[in-house]
Scaffold this active site. Structure first.
Site, short mmCIF file in Angstrom:
data_model
loop_
_atom_site.label_atom_id
_atom_site.label_comp_id
_atom_site.label_asym_id
_atom_site.label_seq_id
_atom_site.Cartn_x
_atom_site.Cartn_y
_atom_site.Cartn_z
CB CYS A 281 -0.97 -0.01 1.17
SG CYS A 281 -0.18 -0.18 2.75
CD GLU A 380 -3.92 0.43 -3.55
OE1 GLU A 380 -5.01 0.01 -3.14
OE2 GLU A 380 -2.94 0.66 -2.81
N1 LIG Z 1 -3.71 -1.48 1.66
C1 LIG Z 1 -3.31 -2.73 1.63
O1 LIG Z 1 -2.40 -3.09 2.34
C2 LIG Z 1 -4.02 -3.70 0.76
C3 LIG Z 1 -4.81 -3.28 -0.28
N2 LIG Z 1 -5.43 -4.19 -1.06
C4 LIG Z 1 -6.23 -3.70 -2.19
O2 LIG Z 1 -7.42 -4.43 -2.24
C5 LIG Z 1 -7.56 -5.11 -3.50
C6 LIG Z 1 -8.27 -6.42 -3.30
O3 LIG Z 1 -7.58 -7.25 -2.40
P1 LIG Z 1 -8.36 -8.13 -1.38
O4 LIG Z 1 -7.47 -9.08 -0.73
O5 LIG Z 1 -9.57 -8.71 -2.04
O6 LIG Z 1 -8.79 -7.02 -0.28
P2 LIG Z 1 -9.93 -7.13 0.76
O7 LIG Z 1 -10.17 -5.80 1.34
O8 LIG Z 1 -11.07 -7.85 0.19
O9 LIG Z 1 -9.28 -8.10 1.86
C7 LIG Z 1 -8.70 -7.70 3.09
C8 LIG Z 1 -9.25 -8.57 4.21
O10 LIG Z 1 -10.64 -8.31 4.40
C9 LIG Z 1 -11.38 -9.52 4.32
N3 LIG Z 1 -12.73 -9.27 3.85
C10 LIG Z 1 -13.19 -9.29 2.56
N4 LIG Z 1 -14.53 -9.03 2.56
C11 LIG Z 1 -14.91 -8.84 3.83
C12 LIG Z 1 -16.15 -8.54 4.46
N5 LIG Z 1 -17.28 -8.39 3.77
N6 LIG Z 1 -16.19 -8.43 5.80
C13 LIG Z 1 -15.06 -8.56 6.52
N7 LIG Z 1 -13.86 -8.88 5.99
C14 LIG Z 1 -13.78 -8.99 4.66
C15 LIG Z 1 -10.55 -10.37 3.40
O11 LIG Z 1 -10.92 -11.71 3.46
P3 LIG Z 1 -10.52 -12.79 2.31
O12 LIG Z 1 -9.69 -13.71 3.03
O13 LIG Z 1 -11.79 -13.40 1.86
O14 LIG Z 1 -9.80 -12.07 1.23
C16 LIG Z 1 -9.15 -10.08 3.91
O15 LIG Z 1 -8.89 -10.78 5.10
C17 LIG Z 1 -6.14 -5.22 -4.00
O16 LIG Z 1 -6.09 -5.36 -5.37
C18 LIG Z 1 -5.57 -3.92 -3.51
O17 LIG Z 1 -5.91 -2.89 -4.41
C19 LIG Z 1 -5.29 -5.53 -0.81
C20 LIG Z 1 -4.51 -5.99 0.20
C21 LIG Z 1 -3.79 -5.10 1.06
O1 LIG Z 2 5.89 -0.50 3.24
C1 LIG Z 2 5.82 -1.14 4.27
O2 LIG Z 2 6.82 -1.45 4.93
C2 LIG Z 2 4.49 -1.59 4.80
C3 LIG Z 2 3.44 -1.60 3.75
C4 LIG Z 2 2.15 -2.14 4.20
O3 LIG Z 2 1.87 -2.21 5.36
C5 LIG Z 2 1.15 -2.60 3.23
O4 LIG Z 2 1.42 -2.59 2.03
O5 LIG Z 2 0.06 -3.02 3.66
#
Ligand SMILES: NC(=O)C1=CN([C@@H]2O[C@H](COP(=O)(O)OP(=O)(O)OC[C@H]3O[C@@H](n4cnc5c(N)ncnc54)[C@H](OP(=O)(O)O)[C@@H]3O)[C@@H](O)[C@H]2O)C=CC1
Ligand SMILES: O=C(O)CCC(=O)C(=O)O
Length: 478
Positions: A281, A380
Site C-alpha cells: 500500500c 490503485e
Molecule cells: N492497503 C493494503 O495493504 C491492501 C490493499 N489491497 C487492495 O485491495 C484489492 C483487493 O484485495 P483483497 O485481498 O480482495 O482485499 P480485501 O479488502 O477484500 O481483503 C482484506 C481482508 O478483508 C477480508 N474481507 C473481505 N470481505 C470482507 C467482508 N465483507 N467483511 C469482513 N472482511 C472482509 C478479506 O478476506 P478474504 O480472506 O476473503 O480475502 C481479507 O482478510 C487489492 O487489489 C488492492 O488494491 C489488498 C490488500 C492489502
Molecule cells: O511498506 C511497508 O513497509 C508496509 C506496507 C504495508 O503495510 C502494506 O502494504 O500493507
C-alpha cells in the site's frame, strides 16, 4: 507443513472444511490445507475471547511481556523457515520474506517492552483536595482482519499490541495466506498464551469477516485491505458503536527534481514501484519528474527494470516474485491496457512471462507520457506498474502529488534542503520520505495515512496504545 491446519478457538484446534494454500510461483504446489471457518466458528471464537477477557484484562504485565518476548525469540530463531513459507504462500522474494519475518519478531519484542512501560497520569483537580488519575484499560474483544500482502508483519503489528495491552483477539487472516498467521498463533500458544486470548478463524472475509463485523460482542476492529471492504468495516462498526481502525489503499507519489542524484532517484523508485511485486500500500505508482532530468531518469529507470529478474520467489537471484493470484494478475493487466488506451507510452515490461513452473509472473511495467487525470494515475493497481508524469517545476510537482483522494506515503528525491523541507511540511500524507523509497517502513514508529488511505489512530510503535486501550479518568476525594 502437515496436511490440515485447523482453526484455534477457545484453546482448541478445531477442524472443518479445508482449502489448499497454493504457491503463486508454482500453482502445482500445495503448501498445505487450511481450515475454512464458518460464521458459527467466528461466533464461538468471539464468545471464547469475551470469556478470556475477564481474566486476561487483569493479567500481570510480566506474563504478557514473557509471552511476547518468547514469541519474538522463536520467530527470529526460525526466520529462514518462516520466511521461506511466507515467500511460498505470498510470492515476495526470499530476502523479502525473511526480512518481513525478522520485522514480525522485532514487533513482538517491541511490544514485550511496551507492556512494562504502560503509564498513566496523576493530576491535581481544579477542586482542591481531589486527585485525578488517568489510566488506560484494554478495549475488550478485538477483531483483526488482515490482508494478503504482508502475511506475517501485519498480523504481528495488530496482535502484539492487542495482547500487550490486555485485549483478547479474533484473528481473521486473508484467505490467500493463512500459513504465516497460523504459524504465529501456534508459536504464541506454545509459548504460554492462555486459552481464549487469541482465536484464529481462517476462511473467507464474506463469511468469517462478516460474522466478526456483525457481532456486538466485538468491541474494536483493526482492518488492513481494500477501500471497499474498509467502508464495510466502518459501516458495520458504527451500527454497534465500536472502535475501528482502517489502513487501506494508496496512490503514492514520488517527486524527482532536476537536482536529484540520478542513482538515488532510480534505486529508490525502482524499489518503491516494483519490489515486493508492487503489492504494497506504500508503493509509489506515480513518478512525478521535472523537465530537465526527465529523459535521463526515464532512460536509467528503464535500463534498471531490464535488469530485474522475474522468477520463482524462493530462487536465488530473483528480484521480483510472482503476483499473488490470478485475480490480482487480471487486475494488473486490466490497468496496463487502460493506461495504453488512455495514451500512456509503455516503455518497459508489462508482459506476462513463463518460467519453469506455472506461476503468475509479470514483467514490471513503466509508462511515460501520462497525465494526472488518467485512471492509471488515479486508481490503485496494486501490482508492478508505475507511470511517469512530467512537470515543469517543484510547485507543479507538489500540486500533482497532493491531487489524490489518498494520503498514505509520499516521497521526494532532491539534493535541495529547501525543497525537501517544504515537501515534508506540505505533502498531504501520513508518511514522507526524502531520498528513500516510499515503502519499507520502520517497526517502532507510527504507520498510517491521511484522507482516504486511513481512518482512526495510527498503528505501530508506542502510538498503537491509542487504538488498543481506552482512557479512564478517575476522581478521588481521599
Ligand atoms: N492497503 C493494503 O495493504 C491492501 C490493499 N489491497 C487492495 O485491495 C484489492 C483487493 O484485495 P483483497 O485481498 O480482495 O482485499 P480485501 O479488502 O477484500 O481483503 C482484506 C481482508 O478483508 C477480508 N474481507 C473481505 N470481505 C470482507 C467482508 N465483507 N467483511 C469482513 N472482511 C472482509 C478479506 O478476506 P478474504 O480472506 O476473503 O480475502 C481479507 O482478510 C487489492 O487489489 C488492492 O488494491 C489488498 C490488500 C492489502
Ligand atoms: O511498506 C511497508 O513497509 C508496509 C506496507 C504495508 O503495510 C502494506 O502494504 O500493507
Amino acid at each position: 507443513m502437515s496436511a490440515l491446519h485447523k482453526n484455534y478457538i477457545g484453546g482448541e484446534w478445531v477442524g472443518g472444511d479445508a482449502r489448499p494454500n497454493i504457491n503463486p510461483s508454482n500453482t502445482n504446489e500445495v503448501i498445505g490445507e487450511f481450515a475454512q471457518g464458518t460464521a458459527a466458528d467466528a461466533k464461538a471464537a468471539i464468545d471464547a475471547a469475551a470469556d478470556a477477557f475477564k481474566t486476561w484484562s487483569h493479567s500481570g504485565i510480566q506474563q504478557r511481556h514473557d509471552i511476547l518476548k518468547a514469541t519474538g525469540d522463536e520467530i527470529l530463531a526460525r526466520k529462514d523457515e518462516i520466511g521461506r513459507l511466507l515467500s511460498r504462500e505470498e510470492g515476495k522474494t526470499l530476502p523479502e520474506g525473511i526480512g518481513e519475518t525478522i520485522r514480525a519478531a522485532q514487533i513482538f519484542h517491541f511490544f514485550a517492552g511496551e507492556t512494562l512501560r504502560l503509564a498513566g497520569e496523576i493530576l491535581p483537580s481544579v477542586r482542591p483536595g481531589i486527585d485525578v488519575t488517568i489510566t488506560r484499560e484494554p478495549v475488550g474483544v478485538v477483531g483483526l482482519i488482515t490482508p494478503w500482502n504482508f502475511p506475517i508483519a501485519i498480523p504481528a503489528w495488530k496482535l502484539a499490541p492487542a495482547i500487550a495491552y490486555g485485549n483478547t483477539v479474533v484473528l481473521k487472516p486473508a484467505d490467500l495466506v493463512p500459513a504465516c498467521a497460523w504459524t504465529i498463533v501456534d508459536i504464541l500458544v506454545r509459548n504460554g498464551l492462555p486459552k481464549g486470548v487469541v482465536n484464529l478463524v481462517m476462511g473467507r472475509g464474506s463469511v468469517v469477516g462478516q460474522a466478526i463485523l456483525e457481532s456486538p460482542k466485538v468491541n474494536a476492529v483493526s482492518f488492513t485491505g481494500s477501500v471497499g471492504t474498509g467502508k464495510k468495516v466502518a459501516e458495520a462498526s458504527i451500527q454497534v458503536m465500536r472502535k475501528f481502525q482502517l489502513e487501506m489503499g494508496g496512490k503514492n507519489p514520488t517527486i524527482v527534481l532536476d537536482d536529484a542524484d540520478l542513482k538515488t532517484a532510480v534505486e529508490s523508485t525502482a524499489n518503491s514501484a516494483f519490489f515486493a511485486t508492487g503489492q504494497r500500500c506504500t508503493a509509489s505508482s506515480r513518478l512525478i519528474v521535472t523537465e530537465k532530468i526527465h529523459d535521463q531518469y526515464v532512460e536509467a529507470l528503464t535500463n534498471r527494470i531490464k535488469d530485474l529478474v522475474v522468477d520463482d520467489a524462493v530462487k536465488q537471484g530473483t528480484h521480483i516474485g510472482p503476483v499473488v493470484d490470478q485475480s490480482q494478475l487480471d487486475q494488473d493487466e486490466r490497468y496496463i491496457q487502460i493506461a495504453k488506451d488512455e495514451g500512456g507510452k509503455l516503455v518497459a515490461g508489462g508482459d506476462r512471462v513463463t518460467r519453469e513452473n506455472p506461476g503468475f509472473f509479470l514483467q514490471p511495467a513503466l509508462f511515460t507520457e501520462t497525465t494526472p487525470d488518467m485512471r492509471i494515475n488515479k486508481e490503485e493497481v496494486f501490482g508492478p506498474v508505475a507511470s511517469v508524469i512530467k512537470v515543469k517545476d517543484y510547485e507543479e510537482a507538489l500540486a500533482v502529488a497532493n491531487d489524490t483522494p489518498f494520503g498514505l506515503s509520499a516521497g521526494i528525491v532532491t539534493t535541495s534542503l529547501k525543497y525537501a523541507t517544504h515537501f515534508k511540511r506540505n505533502a498531504e500524507a501520513g508518511m514522507v520520505m526524502v531520498n528513500l523509497p516510499t515503502a519499507g517502513v520502520d517497526y517502532h514508529v507510527p504507520f498510517g495515512g491521511r484522507k482516504g488511505s486511513s481512518y482512526g489512530p495510527r498503528e505501530q510503535g508506542k502510538y498503537a496504545v491509542e487504538f488498543f486501550t481506552t482512557v479512564k479518568t478517575a476522581y478521588t476525594l481521599p
